[in-house]
Design a protein around this motif. Structure first.
Motif, mmCIF file in Angstrom:
data_model
loop_
_atom_site.group_PDB
_atom_site.id
_atom_site.type_symbol
_atom_site.label_atom_id
_atom_site.label_comp_id
_atom_site.label_asym_id
_atom_site.label_seq_id
_atom_site.Cartn_x
_atom_site.Cartn_y
_atom_site.Cartn_z
ATOM 1 N N UNK A 112 0.853 -1.065 -0.081
ATOM 2 C CA UNK A 112 0.058 -0.019 -0.003
ATOM 3 C C UNK A 112 0.792 1.267 0.107
ATOM 4 N N UNK A 113 2.062 1.250 0.766
ATOM 5 C CA UNK A 113 2.810 2.228 0.706
ATOM 6 C C UNK A 113 3.638 2.637 -0.495
ATOM 7 N N UNK A 114 3.982 3.931 -0.686
ATOM 8 C CA UNK A 114 4.937 4.072 -1.803
ATOM 9 C C UNK A 114 5.651 5.356 -1.530
ATOM 10 N N UNK A 115 6.749 5.469 -2.298
ATOM 11 C CA UNK A 115 7.417 6.849 -2.157
ATOM 12 C C UNK A 115 8.120 7.180 -3.400
ATOM 13 N N UNK A 116 8.306 8.470 -3.844
ATOM 14 C CA UNK A 116 8.953 8.851 -4.936
ATOM 15 C C UNK A 116 10.291 9.421 -4.467
ATOM 16 N N UNK A 117 11.528 9.124 -5.147
ATOM 17 C CA UNK A 117 12.878 9.234 -4.762
ATOM 18 C C UNK A 117 13.757 9.795 -5.793
ATOM 19 N N UNK A 118 14.633 10.658 -5.668
ATOM 20 C CA UNK A 118 15.447 10.977 -6.569
ATOM 21 C C UNK A 118 16.790 10.173 -5.981
ATOM 22 N N UNK A 119 17.490 9.447 -6.850
ATOM 23 C CA UNK A 119 18.417 8.513 -6.860
ATOM 24 C C UNK A 119 19.790 8.779 -7.595
ATOM 25 N N UNK A 120 21.003 8.428 -6.913
ATOM 26 C CA UNK A 120 22.297 8.580 -7.641
ATOM 27 C C UNK A 120 23.039 7.001 -7.564
ATOM 28 N N UNK A 121 23.395 6.571 -8.496
ATOM 29 C CA UNK A 121 24.476 5.624 -8.298
ATOM 30 C C UNK A 121 25.694 5.839 -9.105
ATOM 31 N N UNK A 122 26.808 5.852 -8.249
ATOM 32 C CA UNK A 122 28.173 6.128 -8.916
ATOM 33 C C UNK A 122 29.028 4.843 -8.716
ATOM 34 N N UNK A 123 29.932 4.844 -9.492
ATOM 35 C CA UNK A 123 30.940 3.509 -9.722
ATOM 36 C C UNK A 123 31.773 3.675 -10.910
ATOM 37 N N UNK A 124 32.579 2.528 -10.917
ATOM 38 C CA UNK A 124 33.503 2.163 -12.071
ATOM 39 C C UNK A 124 33.143 0.784 -12.560
#
Length: 186
Positions: free
Chosen positions: A104-116
């Motif tokens: 039932x629950x939800x969220x909206x998120x801004x995401x960053x993934x960094x790497x090599x």
């Protein structure tokens, strides 16, 4: 851009954020295991281990991908992940809608993934998110504008077969956090 310059600066003080117009191709599936909290703006102590984070980048057009993720029975999706970087170094930016494990629950998120990108997966990987909006009728998750930064204990998000991630994610080690958004911390 949904991440303020102030938040981006805070992220950059805790993780590598790469720039450039020639990023590597990240079309694949990966798992962050053990998924370790490095920093939390809401006061949760760092060092906690959370449920494995499975990630799939697919349908590449230029430097944009679709994204699916799953963790502890919750799911997230983004139709547009923008990847920047140069050579094998990259940072992926996206907004996702997350359906939580209670259905039932939800969220909206801004995401960053960094790497090599390497032959092992994503090395020196870091994953960050900030809550943009949420609906949680029966429970508590982080407040809007709170954020967390995670890494992988051994520094590598390994390649994984996406077809097996649903059952693996749902059966995640019970000693790990059920959801990265939970206010309680074991």
């Amino acid at each position: 851009n949904v991440i303020t310059e102030e938040i981006r600066d805070e992220f950059e003080s805790q993780m590598n954020i790469y720039e450039g117009t020639n990023p590597p191709d990240i079309t694949s599936s990966f798992v962050l295991s053990d998924f370790v909290l490095m920093y939390s703006s809401d006061g949760i102590s760092s060092g906690g281990i959370y449920a494995d984070q499975f990630m799939k980048f697919y349908n590449k057009i230029g430097n944009t991908y679709e994204y699916k993720g799953t963790q502890g029975g919750g799911e997230e999706y983004s139709p547009s992940v923008v990847v920047v970087g140069s050579g094998s170094k990259f940072t992926a930016y996206y907004v996702s809608t997350n359906n939580h494990y209670d259905g039932e629950s939800w969220s909206e998120e801004a995401n960053l993934i960094s790497g090599i990108i390497t032959d092992r997966g994503i090395t020196d990987v870091t994953y960050a998110f900030i809550i943009l909006d949420k609906y949680v009728p029966n429970g508590t998750i982080m407040e809007v504008n709170e954020y967390r930064i995670f890494d992988d204990r051994d520094g590598v998000a390994e390649f994984v077969n996406w077809d097996t991630t649903k059952s693996i994610s749902a059966e995640s080690d019970s000693s790990k956090q059920i959801s990265k958004l939970s206010k309680s911390h074991k």
